[in-house]
Scaffold this motif. Structure first.
Motif, short mmCIF file in Angstrom:
data_model
loop_
_atom_site.label_atom_id
_atom_site.label_comp_id
_atom_site.label_asym_id
_atom_site.label_seq_id
_atom_site.Cartn_x
_atom_site.Cartn_y
_atom_site.Cartn_z
N VAL A 76 71.34 30.57 54.41
CA VAL A 76 70.04 30.58 55.10
C VAL A 76 70.11 31.39 56.40
O VAL A 76 69.16 32.09 56.75
CB VAL A 76 69.60 29.12 55.40
N LEU A 77 71.22 31.30 57.11
CA LEU A 77 71.32 31.95 58.41
C LEU A 77 71.85 33.37 58.29
O LEU A 77 72.92 33.71 58.76
CB LEU A 77 72.23 31.12 59.34
N ARG A 78 71.08 34.17 57.66
CA ARG A 78 71.41 35.60 57.52
C ARG A 78 70.24 36.41 58.06
O ARG A 78 69.08 36.01 57.96
CB ARG A 78 71.61 35.97 56.05
N GLN A 79 70.55 37.53 58.62
CA GLN A 79 69.50 38.44 59.06
C GLN A 79 68.97 39.18 57.84
O GLN A 79 69.52 39.07 56.74
CB GLN A 79 70.06 39.41 60.09
N ARG A 80 67.92 39.94 58.03
CA ARG A 80 67.31 40.65 56.90
C ARG A 80 68.28 41.61 56.21
O ARG A 80 68.19 41.83 55.02
CB ARG A 80 66.09 41.43 57.37
N ASN A 81 69.22 42.14 56.98
CA ASN A 81 70.18 43.08 56.38
C ASN A 81 71.37 42.37 55.76
O ASN A 81 72.30 43.00 55.29
CB ASN A 81 70.64 44.09 57.43
N GLY A 82 71.40 41.03 55.78
CA GLY A 82 72.48 40.27 55.16
C GLY A 82 73.58 39.86 56.11
O GLY A 82 74.45 39.07 55.75
N ALA A 83 73.57 40.39 57.34
CA ALA A 83 74.59 40.02 58.32
C ALA A 83 74.31 38.62 58.86
O ALA A 83 73.17 38.17 58.91
CB ALA A 83 74.60 41.02 59.47
N ALA A 84 75.35 37.93 59.27
CA ALA A 84 75.20 36.58 59.80
C ALA A 84 74.48 36.63 61.14
O ALA A 84 74.63 37.57 61.91
CB ALA A 84 76.57 35.94 59.98
N VAL A 85 73.68 35.60 61.41
CA VAL A 85 73.00 35.48 62.69
C VAL A 85 74.05 35.13 63.74
O VAL A 85 74.89 34.27 63.52
CB VAL A 85 71.91 34.38 62.63
N SER A 86 74.03 35.82 64.87
CA SER A 86 75.04 35.58 65.91
C SER A 86 74.82 34.22 66.58
O SER A 86 73.71 33.70 66.61
CB SER A 86 74.99 36.69 66.97
N VAL A 87 75.89 33.68 67.12
CA VAL A 87 75.83 32.39 67.81
C VAL A 87 74.91 32.47 69.01
O VAL A 87 74.14 31.55 69.29
CB VAL A 87 77.25 31.93 68.22
N SER A 88 74.93 33.58 69.73
CA SER A 88 74.07 33.72 70.90
C SER A 88 72.60 33.67 70.49
O SER A 88 71.76 33.13 71.20
CB SER A 88 74.37 35.00 71.66
N ARG A 89 72.28 34.21 69.36
CA ARG A 89 70.90 34.16 68.85
C ARG A 89 70.52 32.73 68.47
O ARG A 89 69.42 32.28 68.76
CB ARG A 89 70.79 35.09 67.63
N LEU A 90 71.44 32.02 67.83
CA LEU A 90 71.19 30.62 67.48
C LEU A 90 71.01 29.77 68.73
O LEU A 90 70.20 28.84 68.76
CB LEU A 90 72.33 30.04 66.64
N ASN A 91 71.78 30.07 69.77
CA ASN A 91 71.72 29.30 71.01
C ASN A 91 70.35 29.34 71.64
O ASN A 91 69.95 28.41 72.35
CB ASN A 91 72.76 29.85 71.98
N GLU A 92 69.58 30.41 71.42
CA GLU A 92 68.24 30.54 71.98
C GLU A 92 67.32 29.40 71.52
O GLU A 92 66.41 29.01 72.23
CB GLU A 92 67.61 31.87 71.59
N TYR A 93 67.57 28.86 70.36
CA TYR A 93 66.71 27.80 69.82
C TYR A 93 66.99 26.45 70.45
O TYR A 93 66.24 25.51 70.27
CB TYR A 93 66.89 27.71 68.30
N PHE A 94 68.10 26.31 71.17
CA PHE A 94 68.50 25.02 71.71
C PHE A 94 68.28 24.89 73.21
O PHE A 94 68.68 23.93 73.82
CB PHE A 94 69.97 24.73 71.38
N HIS A 95 67.67 25.87 73.84
CA HIS A 95 67.45 25.79 75.30
C HIS A 95 66.01 25.50 75.59
O HIS A 95 65.11 25.74 74.99
CB HIS A 95 67.86 27.09 75.99
#
Length: 159
Positions: free
Chosen positions: A140-159
């Protein structure tokens, strides 16, 4: 610990500033939130090892702690219960007490066996379920190009 030492420790603890609740992180000594050091990490190998040890303990207890069935006769009574019955038949009070001891021992062994089985089964299930969860999250946590979503990007949802 002496009273003076206790008072000194209390004063030192109070010098740290305001106490705040901290969730999802660990406060670093310099006051910054330490990245990633407060996360709960459980490796599947650890779960499997603990589950395996519980399974091994179950087997050993099952085979070695059964004093009620040890030396069983044709009726299935173990040698200790046979001794208890013989003592009772000759009027010894100890016969009944020995019987009670065997019954209590057997009940305690069954409780420990059930706990070992529960731990083993639960950790086996947890290991499998979390592995499936990890695979689903990775998909589920893949970008459109198939690369994994970075942790820093995920962190944005928790602040």
């Amino acid at each position: 610990m002496g009273w003076d030492e206790w008072e000194s420790l209390k004063a030192t603890a109070g010098d740290g500033g305001a106490v705040r609740m901290r969730l999802n992180g660990v406060q670093a000594p310099d006051g910054d939130k330490a990245a990633g050091t407060g996360d709960l990490v459980v490796h599947q190998d650890d779960l499997g090892a603990v589950g395996h040890e519980a399974y091994e303990l179950f087997g050993q207890l099952h085979d070695q702690a059964d004093i009620a069935g040890l030396g069983a006769d044709k009726d299935g009574r173990g040698s200790t219960m046979q001794a208890a019955a013989a003592l009772k038949s000759h009027g010894f009070v100890m016969g009944g007490q020995l019987e009670t001891t065997v019954e209590m021992w057997s009940a305690q062994v069954k409780a420990v066996l059930q706990a070992c089985a529960h731990i083993s089964n639960h950790l086996d299930y947890s290991q499998q379920a979390h592995g499936q969860d990890d695979a689903q999250l990775a998909a589920v946590l893949r970008q459109r190009n198939g690369a994994a979503v970075s942790v820093s990007r995920l962190n944005e949802y928790f602040h």
